[in-house]
Design a protein around this motif. Sequence first.
Motif: not given
Length: 318
Positions: A166-170
């Motif tokens: 559940r990252p904030r940025i990919i």
Amino acid sequence: MAEPLLLLDDVSKVFRKGRGSHIAVHRFNLELTPDAAEIVTIAGESGSGKTTIAEMMLGIIQPTSGRLEYRGRPLADLTRRQRKAFRREVQPVFQDPFASFNPFYRVRHVLDVVIRNFSLEGGTALIDETLEMVGLDGSAVLNRFPHELSGGQRQRIMMARAYMLRPRIIVADEPVSMVDASLRTQILSVMQDMRDAAGISFVYITHDLGTAYSASDRMFVLYRGATMESGPTRMVIDNATHPYTRQLVDSTPTVSRPWTDRIEPLDEAALAVDPRRQCPFAPRCPVVFGDCTRGPVEPRPVGEDHSCSCLLCAREAT
């Protein structure tokens, strides 16, 4: 105003070899905030610095100058604990999905490693939920070896691996360049679903203006490490202002227009100019004039959130 998740402020990267040097990225600026998820495209031809920017964002290499910060802290100064949090919140998806797999392990292994390394809860249920997000059935892929999957399936597994945290940025470096055209829409759709449903922002590295136009919200056009034009994606492409952006748009193949232009080979040595001393596009520009080679050209506003690094852009804006 919310503190940026990731900030690149006048970031440059110079590679040195012996007495020579190569400016890979020149004063690049980007801010990703937690307020609203978005897909930001960094576009340009090979050698424009796109992958170098991605590697700096991921902490793989350090910038030569400028500020690169994660949640207000310099990326290079993160403690071990802070770096682990950064790794969880900023995830990569690379161009070649097959290179991300160990060919001796089944597909499930790459997802189990994420659960183990980050002490995630949920096990099989988490894996199934994650695969459903990217349009895959766990019973059909988890017990197979990487070579038994298609390129599109492997890339979606990599998207799932990143999504598990559940990252904030990919940071997605050319994620659709090695899959069939029919599968590109599926992967771009996954990116948009993650943006809309999970609030994940993407930095989408590509040379393909068509996919950028259909999937992204904001766009930076790079040439030899320097930003030529930036702004909302559809504004940049539909109202291209910089001569380089116009050339990129005009060179995009279309079904209705036959290709009749003759392409001449480029003299790379003659085109290698220092963006600190002149416009880097000047040696190829069809409308170049004297002032273009007498000093650096800084970005100038040409519309709402739309800027262009060209002296002619400045004249049109006034």
